[in-house]
Motif scaffolding. Structure first.
Motif, PDB file in Angstrom:
ATOM      1  N   MET A  18       9.829   1.282  -1.035  1.00 20.35           N
ATOM      2  CA  MET A  18      11.147   0.800  -0.625  1.00 20.35           C
ATOM      3  C   MET A  18      11.099   0.239   0.800  1.00 20.35           C
ATOM      4  O   MET A  18      11.683  -0.810   1.081  1.00 20.35           O
ATOM      5  N   TYR A  19      10.414   0.938   1.693  1.00 19.44           N
ATOM      6  CA  TYR A  19      10.277   0.426   3.063  1.00 19.44           C
ATOM      7  C   TYR A  19       9.597  -0.943   3.063  1.00 19.44           C
ATOM      8  O   TYR A  19       9.988  -1.849   3.792  1.00 19.44           O
ATOM      9  N   GLY A  20       8.560  -1.056   2.238  1.00 21.07           N
ATOM     10  CA  GLY A  20       7.817  -2.318   2.179  1.00 21.07           C
ATOM     11  C   GLY A  20       8.688  -3.451   1.648  1.00 21.07           C
ATOM     12  O   GLY A  20       8.559  -4.598   2.076  1.00 21.07           O
ATOM     13  N   VAL A  21       9.571  -3.131   0.723  1.00 25.24           N
ATOM     14  CA  VAL A  21      10.471  -4.161   0.186  1.00 25.24           C
ATOM     15  C   VAL A  21      11.426  -4.634   1.285  1.00 25.24           C
ATOM     16  O   VAL A  21      11.583  -5.836   1.521  1.00 25.24           O
ATOM     17  N   VAL A  22      12.036  -3.679   1.986  1.00 26.52           N
ATOM     18  CA  VAL A  22      12.999  -4.055   3.028  1.00 26.52           C
ATOM     19  C   VAL A  22      12.293  -4.815   4.156  1.00 26.52           C
ATOM     20  O   VAL A  22      12.813  -5.813   4.672  1.00 26.52           O
ATOM     21  N   ALA A  23      11.090  -4.377   4.505  1.00 33.55           N
ATOM     22  CA  ALA A  23      10.342  -5.093   5.547  1.00 33.55           C
ATOM     23  C   ALA A  23      10.049  -6.522   5.104  1.00 33.55           C
ATOM     24  O   ALA A  23      10.153  -7.471   5.879  1.00 33.55           O
ATOM     25  N   VAL A  52       7.698   1.821  11.063  1.00 28.71           N
ATOM     26  CA  VAL A  52       7.421   0.446  11.453  1.00 28.71           C
ATOM     27  C   VAL A  52       6.411  -0.085  10.434  1.00 28.71           C
ATOM     28  O   VAL A  52       5.367   0.536  10.221  1.00 28.71           O
ATOM     29  N   VAL A  53       6.741  -1.189   9.796  1.00 29.45           N
ATOM     30  CA  VAL A  53       5.894  -1.718   8.727  1.00 29.45           C
ATOM     31  C   VAL A  53       5.188  -2.976   9.222  1.00 29.45           C
ATOM     32  O   VAL A  53       5.817  -3.867   9.799  1.00 29.45           O
ATOM     33  N   TYR A  54       3.879  -3.035   9.006  1.00 30.96           N
ATOM     34  CA  TYR A  54       3.075  -4.175   9.467  1.00 30.96           C
ATOM     35  C   TYR A  54       2.710  -5.091   8.311  1.00 30.96           C
ATOM     36  O   TYR A  54       2.293  -4.626   7.249  1.00 30.96           O
ATOM     37  N   MET A  55       2.826  -6.377   8.554  1.00 30.45           N
ATOM     38  CA  MET A  55       2.521  -7.356   7.522  1.00 30.45           C
ATOM     39  C   MET A  55       1.639  -8.471   8.083  1.00 30.45           C
ATOM     40  O   MET A  55       1.741  -8.834   9.253  1.00 30.45           O
ATOM     41  N   MET A  56       0.781  -8.964   7.246  1.00 36.99           N
ATOM     42  CA  MET A  56      -0.059 -10.114   7.590  1.00 36.99           C
ATOM     43  C   MET A  56       0.099 -11.082   6.434  1.00 36.99           C
ATOM     44  O   MET A  56      -0.062 -10.666   5.270  1.00 36.99           O
ATOM     45  N   ASP A  57       0.418 -12.332   6.758  1.00 37.04           N
ATOM     46  CA  ASP A  57       0.797 -13.266   5.709  1.00 37.04           C
ATOM     47  C   ASP A  57       1.894 -12.573   4.877  1.00 37.04           C
ATOM     48  O   ASP A  57       2.763 -11.919   5.452  1.00 37.04           O
ATOM     49  N   ARG A  58       1.869 -12.678   3.577  1.00 36.65           N
ATOM     50  CA  ARG A  58       2.956 -12.121   2.780  1.00 36.65           C
ATOM     51  C   ARG A  58       2.733 -10.669   2.397  1.00 36.65           C
ATOM     52  O   ARG A  58       3.507 -10.095   1.648  1.00 36.65           O
ATOM     53  N   TYR A  59       1.676 -10.067   2.913  1.00 39.21           N
ATOM     54  CA  TYR A  59       1.285  -8.743   2.444  1.00 39.21           C
ATOM     55  C   TYR A  59       1.627  -7.622   3.426  1.00 39.21           C
ATOM     56  O   TYR A  59       1.404  -7.754   4.619  1.00 39.21           O
ATOM     57  N   VAL A  60       2.121  -6.531   2.889  1.00 36.54           N
ATOM     58  CA  VAL A  60       2.269  -5.316   3.692  1.00 36.54           C
ATOM     59  C   VAL A  60       0.888  -4.691   3.825  1.00 36.54           C
ATOM     60  O   VAL A  60       0.208  -4.477   2.824  1.00 36.54           O
ATOM     61  N   VAL A  61       0.453  -4.431   5.051  1.00 40.67           N
ATOM     62  CA  VAL A  61      -0.889  -3.861   5.193  1.00 40.67           C
ATOM     63  C   VAL A  61      -0.868  -2.420   5.689  1.00 40.67           C
ATOM     64  O   VAL A  61      -1.889  -1.734   5.634  1.00 40.67           O
ATOM     65  N   GLY A  62       0.263  -1.942   6.160  1.00 40.39           N
ATOM     66  CA  GLY A  62       0.291  -0.563   6.620  1.00 40.39           C
ATOM     67  C   GLY A  62       1.516  -0.307   7.458  1.00 40.39           C
ATOM     68  O   GLY A  62       2.472  -1.090   7.434  1.00 40.39           O
ATOM     69  N   PRO A  64       0.850  -1.196   0.000  1.00 41.12           N
ATOM     70  CA  PRO A  64       0.000   0.000   0.000  1.00 41.12           C
ATOM     71  C   PRO A  64       0.880   1.239   0.000  1.00 41.12           C
ATOM     72  O   PRO A  64       1.919   1.276   0.653  1.00 41.12           O
ATOM     73  N   HIS A  65       0.477   2.206  -0.733  1.00 40.61           N
ATOM     74  CA  HIS A  65       1.322   3.379  -0.868  1.00 40.61           C
ATOM     75  C   HIS A  65       0.900   4.427   0.130  1.00 40.61           C
ATOM     76  O   HIS A  65      -0.180   4.967   0.057  1.00 40.61           O
ATOM     77  N   LEU A  66       1.759   4.668   1.078  1.00 36.91           N
ATOM     78  CA  LEU A  66       1.410   5.524   2.195  1.00 36.91           C
ATOM     79  C   LEU A  66       2.178   6.826   2.101  1.00 36.91           C
ATOM     80  O   LEU A  66       3.209   6.906   1.447  1.00 36.91           O
ATOM     81  N   ILE A  67       1.658   7.808   2.757  1.00 30.39           N
ATOM     82  CA  ILE A  67       2.375   9.079   2.820  1.00 30.39           C
ATOM     83  C   ILE A  67       3.473   8.945   3.862  1.00 30.39           C
ATOM     84  O   ILE A  67       3.195   8.616   5.005  1.00 30.39           O
ATOM     85  N   THR A  68       4.709   9.159   3.516  1.00 32.32           N
ATOM     86  CA  THR A  68       5.740   9.177   4.538  1.00 32.32           C
ATOM     87  C   THR A  68       6.110  10.620   4.788  1.00 32.32           C
ATOM     88  O   THR A  68       5.855  11.502   3.971  1.00 32.32           O
ATOM     89  N   ALA A  69       6.670  10.825   5.957  1.00 32.93           N
ATOM     90  CA  ALA A  69       6.983  12.201   6.331  1.00 32.93           C
ATOM     91  C   ALA A  69       8.212  12.696   5.592  1.00 32.93           C
ATOM     92  O   ALA A  69       8.465  13.882   5.512  1.00 32.93           O
ATOM     93  N   LEU A  70       8.967  11.739   5.062  1.00 29.63           N
ATOM     94  CA  LEU A  70      10.240  12.117   4.476  1.00 29.63           C
ATOM     95  C   LEU A  70      10.121  12.338   2.980  1.00 29.63           C
ATOM     96  O   LEU A  70       9.719  11.474   2.232  1.00 29.63           O
TER      97      LEU A  70
END
Lengths: 431, 431
Positions: free
Chosen positions: B404-409, B344-354, B3-9
């Protein structure tokens, strides 16, 4: 569960909604078990009509357009579902070829193609658009409103594979319902995944098969919930060959329309419904909202004028109508700014990813809304305060209402899965 | 895709981000192939540090709390992922038992439990909360801020199964990391799914195993992308037994800290980075941000005061620290309102959810932020205009940054999967 969207209707109490909310775990489990045995269509959309006293799918599209009408908020769900769909079919996939409809000047339609390209790109695939339109002889860029553009490239067929110049896809996704028939270029492709399968196209598919499957599903689901399946099932009759232009088959049609109207009246009486019953006569292989006629009385069929006869005779891509299906008419009691509206639910793999209202200001509650002049109102995501609350009064919570829509849409999806199994020419038969 | 989230950076150009965006199809395919061979953890969260010049996971949690910090917009994704997770493990499931941490008065934590209950209820399960806290002798309702409440019920163990009064679950979901050891009540459960498996708990798990797996993953992924794996990998060393209170193992620690600091300085020199290198000494089995110390010079270890010694000696649930891991310190260059932040990236099963930012106004860029005084800033969904645009200047698009965060997570999640396979006591060994 489905994404909880804001629906425009916060109407009267609906016992069915309450029943579905209360049965959520049983319902979701039922779907999980169905998908253990059956394969969901790759993607689908379902037109739903909510009469207040019943709720039924009236059309199930296995080549859904209109993805561009979904809100940006729904994209992550669509992408996640697309990932799940691809994973299951071809996890080693790199390249996806999308085959659009042949109308290359309809920028609304092409915006839908751009949206599909975006979804599958975000799911991690190289996506290109391969046209089977003979007019597309070289890569052609079409500019779209909003500054986007789409590149249509001519498909190239080798002996065994379909692709583009320098692009060999693992999977070919049809967004073309092949109403005009299956072109030779798509036949005998055995090394690549061709989705949906060709027998899902309107050159083969029949509405009557779908609603036959749906009727069975509705009966079983009705038993699970302890409800009369009629509450979610549009009854139907079939006629053999009908030729509107030449007046052939008119008697059969009249008899069947009359019989179905009688059945509907009986149901209305049983439930104390004070509405005028009607049926909808549809081309059995029709799509795009073409070849559809509302009939309130069998006598009306005698007085069909030339214009209506013509309208009923020819459908998408110039195909002539022969078989028709006579379906119970389901009123839609949804309104957006006084215009008649019906929800359309979009699914990818087994997941509901979003939806919108099809709205038509010039049509009545018993008419087909899929017609020129229709507009689309995306269903926005629910606010946090709108998350389904099992305690909320039925009918008072829009997201709860949408849960119900998602359930009925998924029932139609299960029906489509059974339908495709039953009509699969390559099915192995164990007799 | 995530999911594409707004990051502060929206900081400086980042070559790594560009490389990841350009390689999106290859990356997603790589993950798909990994998940064909390996099972993702049921759920997980990963703390990430973005130093501007490198990006690395610093902690992978297999019993994530904090689900309540996710925005309502992320719920549908979490629910859809939960459906996928349940489908895979136990499609016939009706009942899910969640076992929370034992702190029954921490309403922040209990709000997390309510959120998990909500997610799995919407995924179509009957969800109840079974406490293994000896103080919970009868069903106990705890009121939470905001008007919600949670019902904690005592678990009941029969010879073969774990459940509640009149509640027999198919699956038991631990949200308790069992730092204090595996209680007998959870042992020898073979008829029900117990998730995550017991060897994922902190009574067995070691950070060093995780980062050993991660290092291997980072190398392979680095090869895929053609990058130095150091750009996504925090280097580490290990020491045998260390007793801070008694000063045992101090020499080993100093030697290893010194060696790692030298390695980091060499890397900084290679990349022309003008930052002071540091390492983080962590309890190998620690969690909850306890037992963590920043060391900028091996000499600092000689002058550890009593307070720091004590802090390092005891971690969650009163466990004493023996083994430690010495990890390359990764600066965080993210800020929210001038306060230091880490995603902090949250995942459920193989998916990034937020995800969300953990923010700590009183901590430095080289310090642990998981400490009293931290606050949480949910990452809101991106606006449509923020959807990832491959053409956008790297670093200028927040959703691209979050991809990128989601990939590293997810790399850390793959590492956790390998780690759990390697440490599985019931694994079948084919030698």
């Amino acid at each position: 569960m489905v994404p909880h969207l804001i629906t425009a209707l916060t109407g009267p109490i609906n016992e069915l909604e309450q029943r579905m909310l209360d049965s959520m775990p049983a319902i979701e489990r039922w779907f999980r078990l169905e998908w253990m045995e059956h394969t969901p269509p790759f993607y689908s959309s379902v037109d739903i009509r909510n009469a207040g006293f019943k709720l039924a799918p009236v059309d199930t599209n296995l080549y859904p357009g209109g993805w561009n009408n979904l809100t940006p908020e729904m994209l992550p769900l669509a992408v996640q579902s697309a990932m799940a769909a691809i994973e299951k079919i071809c996890p080693e996939a790199k390249n996806l070829l999308v085959i659009p409809e042949n109308h290359t000047r309809n920028t609304f339609y092409l915006s839908n193609i751009v949206q599909l390209q975006r979804i599958f790109h975000m799911a991690g695939l190289n996506v290109r658009i391969g046209s089977i339109n003979a007019e597309i002889k070289k890569p052609t860029r079409v500019d779209l409103p909003g500054g986007e553009s789409v590149l249509l490239e001519p498909v190239i067929r080798s002996k065994r594979r379909l692709g583009l110049k320098d692009f060999d896809p693992c999977t070919i996704l049809l967004n073309n319902d092949l109403s005009a028939g299956i072109p030779g270029i798509l036949e005998d492709i055995h090394e690549q995944y061709l989705l949906p399968p060709l027998h899902a196209s309107w050159s083969v598919r029949r509405k009557s098969n779908h609603f036959h499957s749906y009727e069975e599903i509705a009966k079983r689901f009705g038993k699970l919930l302890g409800i009369d399946p009629w509450l979610i099932n549009p009854m139907y009759n079939q006629c053999g060959e009908v030729n509107f232009a030449e007046g052939v088959g008119g008697d059969c049609l009249k008899t069947n329309v009359d019989a179905l109207l009688t059945k509907i009246r009986r149901k209305y009486k049983e439930y104390g419904i004070n509405e005028k019953s009607f049926v909808v006569v549809k081309a059995d292989n029709g799509t795009y909202g073409m070849g559809i006629m509302t009939v309130r009385d069998a006598k009306d069929l005698e007085a069909l004028n030339r214009k209506t006869q013509n309208k009923m005779s020819v459908i998408k891509d110039g195909q002539t109508v022969s078989d028709v299906i006579i379906q119970e008419g389901v009123l839609t009691n949804e309104r957006i700014n006084d215009a008649v509206a019906e929800p359309v639910v979009y699914m990818m793999d087994r997941y509901v990813v979003g939806g919108f209202y099809r709205v038509h200001a010039d049509r009545g509650v018993d008419e087909n809304l899929n017609a020129p002049g229709a507009s689309f109102v995306p269903l926005a995501f629910a606010e946090s305060t709108h998350l389904p609350q099992p305690g909320v009064k039925p009918g008072a919570s829009a997201p709860n209402r949408f849960y119900m829509y998602g359930v009925v849409a998924r029932l139609a999806m299960v029906a489509a899965s059974y339908e495709l199994e039953a009509t699969d020419p390559d099915a192995e038969v164990y007799d």
